[in-house]
Structure formats: structure tokens, C-alpha cells
Design a protein around this motif. Structure first.
Motif, PDB file in Angstrom:
ATOM      1  N   ASN A   7       0.865  -1.180   0.000  1.00  0.00           N
ATOM      2  CA  ASN A   7       0.000   0.000   0.000  1.00  0.00           C
ATOM      3  C   ASN A   7       0.898   1.226   0.000  1.00  0.00           C
ATOM      4  O   ASN A   7       2.099   1.113  -0.255  1.00  0.00           O
ATOM      5  N   LEU A   9       1.376   5.828  -0.513  1.00  0.00           N
ATOM      6  CA  LEU A   9       1.093   6.953  -1.388  1.00  0.00           C
ATOM      7  C   LEU A   9       1.976   6.979  -2.626  1.00  0.00           C
ATOM      8  O   LEU A   9       1.608   7.536  -3.650  1.00  0.00           O
ATOM      9  N   LYS A  14      -1.011  -2.529  -6.109  1.00  0.00           N
ATOM     10  CA  LYS A  14      -2.230  -3.083  -5.522  1.00  0.00           C
ATOM     11  C   LYS A  14      -2.596  -4.441  -6.111  1.00  0.00           C
ATOM     12  O   LYS A  14      -3.438  -5.142  -5.583  1.00  0.00           O
ATOM     13  N   HIS A  74      -4.861   5.004   1.710  1.00  0.00           N
ATOM     14  CA  HIS A  74      -3.631   4.386   1.237  1.00  0.00           C
ATOM     15  C   HIS A  74      -2.826   3.683   2.337  1.00  0.00           C
ATOM     16  O   HIS A  74      -1.833   3.016   2.026  1.00  0.00           O
TER      17      HIS A  74
END
Length: 288
Positions: A7, A9, A14, A74
Motif C-alpha cells: 500500500n 502513497l 495493488k 492508502h
């Protein structure tokens, strides 16, 4: 080897469900979250292990620089962590060191996490303020404000050579580490607790690395994850804010031209690789 960002930013994959040799959890308390993610992922990409990395945040923290909804989208909150799924933890520094511990909004939540990781004996690295916080929670260590901000690259002059965490230093190369903080760790006047050992220290700044092998905890007073430009960026930021700060020491090859000597890169990689090797060995033993 490959790093799977579960996960985050910066560059979360994913679609990745590929198993990794080690699953790491990083509690990212830094304000520049995406940049901090890249710093760790960049180092881990050099490892000879396949690693999965999941980023976590304390749910009780009130974010100023980023929207809470973005972080929740996120990141995972600490209460979503599954202990058996994480083989090793890293808790980053945080820009709250000038506050008393109990004035940090997520202090109770972080205390609980520190204690639970100790009970589980999960390998964990606490960095900068997080190291001060964990040493306070576990052993009562205090911190004190410095007259001026400490910023620069410092080399260890005393190293415990037979520790697995310092393997490759000394004769294999110097242990250099970025330091960026407003406070110093206060060592107990009565001496260190029996389970805590200083593994490396520099005369100008004191301990660089401490460890409690019984708890599988490592305490790092600096920022080995920092890449080349970070201290320079912090210095320029502080100057823009009108703060009275010194140029980072032992950092610029030519201060007038702001040329940076990236002298700690290999030391940082070696330190993290040593820790990853130890975490991998502990995982094997746990699974026997």
C-alpha cells in the motif's frame, strides 16, 4: 531482489499478491509520507531478500499536511495490523520531539503498540524520536532539548564488533549516519538496564545504535534511511522559516556550492541488511 509495496502513497502495487520472504510493517510518522516511503523502498530494493512492505498510521493522529481521508485510503491503521502477518517493524521518526511525550496526540496508541511488539518479541527498529519514545516507554529514558538543532553526518568511533547488527563495520567500512534532531537522549545516571546495550556511538552525539536482544528491539538515534538531498532540503526549509540553524556538518563536500558527499549510503544499506538477515533467521526459528 523485489520489493512489493502493499500500500502507500508513492507506488503501491495493488495487484501484487506475490508472497515475500519477509513482510515488513512501517509505521510512518513523518510528515512527508510519500518521500519517506521512497527512502525505505529504495534501500530495500538493494536487499537480497524479496520483501513485502505495508505502511501503517496511528488512527488517533490529527494530520495537518495531508488529508485524513487520503491517509486512510492508502494506509492501514495500527488496529488493522495482524501480528502473525508481519515479520518485522520499523517505526520512523516524527517532528514532535520538542513536545513532552504525553502531549503527542497519538501517544497512548503508540505506547500500546510498543508494549505489544515487546510482548510479541517481533523484530523492530525505532528511529530518531520513535527511539526516544520506545526507550522512555520500556525503560524510563528521558530526552532533553539541545541548544541548537543537530544536523549532519556522524561516524561511529566505538562499535561492538561482535553484534550481528554491526557486521561489516569497522574493518569492513565506517558506520556513518545522518542525524537531524532537536533533542538528545538522556542516559540513566545509574547505568543502562542490563538488557540494553550501546552498539555504536559517536563522541559528538552519543549513541547511534542501541539494542535489547531479549525484546528484539533496535533503537537508532538518527535517520539511516535519508537519501542524498534530505538534510539539505531540511536546512533550506528551516532557513526559509527564519530558524537559527547551522549547516549540516560533515555533509557538504563544498558548502559554498552545496555539493553533497553521500558518504553514508553503503553504511545504511549494510545496517538494514544486517537487520533483515536477523529478522529472516527469527522467522525461520518461529516457524519450526
Amino acid at each position: 531482489m523485489t520489493v512489493f509495496a502493499r500500500n502507500g502513497l508513492a507506488r503501491a502495487d495493488k495487484t501484487s499478491i506475490v508472497p515475500a520472504a519477509l513482510e515488513l510493517g512501517i509505521i510512518n510518522l513523518m510528515p512527508n509520507k510519500a518521500e519517506t516511503e521512497e527512502q525505505f523502498l529504495g534501500i530495500f530494493e538493494q536487499s537480497d531478500l524479496a520483501l513485502g512492505v505495508t505502511f501503517f498510521y496511528p488512527a488517533t493522529h490529527h494530520f495537518k499536511n495531508q488529508r485524513t481521508s487520503q491517509i486512510k485510503q492508502h494506509y492501514l491503521s495500527l488496529d488493522q495490523a495482524r501480528p502473525r502477518q508481519i515479520d518485522g517493524w520499523i517505526v520512523t521518526g516524527a517532528p514532535v520531539e520538542q513536545l513532552p511525550f504525553d502531549q503527542v496526540d497519538y501517544w497512548t496508541e503508540l505506547q500500546d503498540k510498543i508494549l505489544s511488539l515487546t510482548d510479541q518479541q517481533t523484530p523492530v527498529i525505532y528511529e530518531c524520536w520513535a527511539a526516544q519514545a520506545a526507550l522512555n516507554v520500556l525503560y524510563g529514558f528521558e530526552k532533553k532539548l539541545r541548544p541548537s538543532k543537530l544536523s549532519g553526518i556522524y561516524s561511529a568511533k566505538k562499535i561492538v564488533a561482535d553484534s550481528p547488527l554491526t557486521r561489516g563495520f569497522g574493518t569492513g567500512g565506517p558506520l556513518r549516519m545522518p542525524q537531524s534532531r532537536h533533542t538528545d537522549l538522556v542516559l540513566p545516571k545509574a547505568g543502562l538496564p542490563a538488557e540494553v546495550q550501546i552498539l555504536a556511538q559517536a563522541p559528538e552525539v552519543g549513541p547511534l545504535l542501541l539494542a535489547d536482544y531479549e525484546a528484539n528491539a533496535v533503537f537508532v538515534t538518527g535517520h539511516p534511511e535519508y537519501t542524498r538531498e534530505v538534510l539539505d532540503q531540511e536546512y533550506r526549509r528551516d532557513v526559509r522559516r527564519g530558524l537559527a540553524v547551522h549547516r549540516p556538518l560533515n555533509y557538504y563536500t563544498d558548502p559554498s556550492k552545496q555539493t553533497i558527499n553521500y558518504s553514508w549510503s553503503q553504511a545504511s544499506f549494510r545496517f538494514y541488511q544486517n537487520w533483515l538477515d536477523q529478522a529472516a533467521e527469527k522467522k525461520v526459528v518461529k516457524n519450526l
